[in-house]
Write a protein that holds these residues in place. Structure first.
Motif, PDB file in Angstrom:
ATOM      1  N   LYS A 248       0.853  -1.194   0.000  1.00 51.29           N
ATOM      2  CA  LYS A 248       0.000   0.000   0.000  1.00 51.29           C
ATOM      3  C   LYS A 248       0.892   1.247   0.000  1.00 51.29           C
ATOM      4  N   PRO A 249       0.319   2.431  -0.225  1.00 54.91           N
ATOM      5  CA  PRO A 249       1.156   3.628  -0.346  1.00 54.91           C
ATOM      6  C   PRO A 249       2.058   3.863   0.870  1.00 54.91           C
ATOM      7  N   HIS A 274       5.030   2.351  -5.329  1.00 50.12           N
ATOM      8  CA  HIS A 274       4.075   2.780  -4.306  1.00 50.12           C
ATOM      9  C   HIS A 274       4.739   3.595  -3.203  1.00 50.12           C
ATOM     10  N   ARG A 353      -3.187   9.659  -2.064  1.00 52.02           N
ATOM     11  CA  ARG A 353      -2.892   8.378  -2.706  1.00 52.02           C
ATOM     12  C   ARG A 353      -3.954   7.317  -2.401  1.00 52.02           C
TER      13      ARG A 353
END
Length: 382
Positions: A248-249, A274, A353
């Motif tokens: 994930k970001p 990412h 994001r």
């Protein structure tokens, strides 16, 4: 800023000829030494110490060409001064003069008491204030895992502060910290004050964020002429590690206070799609030093960096550092004293994001993207 492991097994490498790795008191003042002893002793030991250090650098140090330092000329200039030294302090002063043009944060001497005598002190440009940082994390549920490492939740996102890569901050502890952040929609990793430690730990942690094998950095080392088939620079790779990867970001906060293993970490993380690196360029000192005895029975030691490291784009890290994707000026005077500007910026980026951040729409209109010029517009990859 000592580095450990992460490239090759030091014993095997050195076996091939690679220059890598890896008060007395009784109420009386002592009688002065005879004049003959003060003049005869240095003429052998101090000159031998000079030759020991010079030869070790000649054999091991990989950055003379990059730094445009003529090491033979340095010997011709400083060896006569070493021959004139009449105390250990005088000899150390000569050595520091010879080493000064290297401007290398990983070059230092160590006295018999274990005190470090640096050959170079970099400019201090650090984007961090302890009191401001503590105030910003007051409601973050921060858990200190070690003196310089801990984790919390800021704005709904995981937050890891990594102030060192030295023990007890190792792979196991880092995995524990990451586990807490596993279910968060985004993660902030703050390494702006991390002066280094074990690059093995740093790259092992970076491996928790990639689903494929990739080149983390390259290193140039001096090799024995008898070793064949080894091309420089050597690529160092990371690949997926652990039962799961955090994809994930992620926002990495970096700065001039980050050196050595931190620069290897930031260089590796910077390549992941990412991950966004913000703040300032890292310090620019990444050398993997080894420690050697100066000799002469005096108990002094010295360090020699063993590699010249390059980022994945093959740009040298030494003196240049690793640049962020987004440079954010450090102007805390213009900001609430209870907030940390870079943490807040990281939360804002993660909000964009992950889709949590939105510009409030006019009533009756559908949501719209932030206009050009906002953080999102600034995060174009270079």
């Amino acid at each position: 800023m000592r580095r450990a492991g992460g490239l090759l097994a030091a014993g095997r490498v050195l076996g091939l000829g690679l220059a890598l790795a890896a008060a007395m008191s009784c109420g009386r003042a002592p009688a002065p030494a005879p004049a003959a002893a003060l003049t005869a002793y240095p003429s052998t030991v101090y000159l031998d110490q000079f030759d020991t250090l010079w030869a070790r650098f000649q054999e091991t140090y990989p950055s003379f060409n990059y730094k445009q330092v003529d090491w033979q000329a340095q010997r011709l200039k400083y060896r006569p001064l070493a021959a004139q030294a009449r105390s250990q302090d005088e000899l150390v002063s000569v050595l520091l003069g010879m080493l000064a043009p290297l401007r290398d944060l990983h070059v230092w001497l160590v006295d018999p008491r274990g005190q470090v005598v640096p050959s170079y002190r970099p400019p201090t440009l650090v984007n961090f204030e302890r009191k401001r940082w503590e105030a910003a994390l007051r409601d973050a549920g921060y858990v200190a895992r070690a003196a310089q490492a801990g984790d919390g939740v800021v704005g709904g996102y995981g937050y890891l502060w990594l102030g060192t890569w030295k023990a007890p901050v190792d792979e196991e502890l880092l995995d524990v910290m990451l586990q807490r952040a596993r279910e968060t929609p985004g993660l902030i990793i703050d390494v702006r004050t991390n002066a280094g430690g074990s690059d093995a730990a740093a790259l092992a942690f970076a491996s928790r964020f990639t689903t494929r094998t990739l080149t983390a950095s390259y290193v140039q080392i001096n090799i024995d002429p008898r070793v064949q088939g080894l091309e420089m620079p050597l690529a160092r790779s990371i690949g997926p590690r652990g039962a799961w990867q955090y994809t994930k970001p992620v926002v990495v906060i970096a700065g001039r206070g980050g050196f050595s293993a931190t620069e290897s970490f930031v260089a590796a993380m910077r390549t992941l799609p990412h991950v966004t690196v913000i703040g300032d360029t890292t310090g620019g000192a990444s050398g993997n030093p080894a420690t050697f005895a100066l000799g002469g029975g005096r108990g002094w030691q010295f360090t020699v960096p063993r590699w010249l490291e390059f980022a994945p784009d093959k740009q040298p890290i030494e003196w240049r550092g690793v640049a962020p994707h987004l440079v954010l000026p450090w102007t805390p005077r213009d900001y609430d004293a209870r907030r940390d500007p870079l943490i807040d910026a990281a939360v804002g980026i993660l909000g964009e994001r992950t889709g949590v951040y939105r510009i409030g729409p006019v009533i009756g209109e559908p949501p719209r993207d932030p206009p050009a010029g906002t953080i999102r517009d600034s995060l174009r990859r270079d």
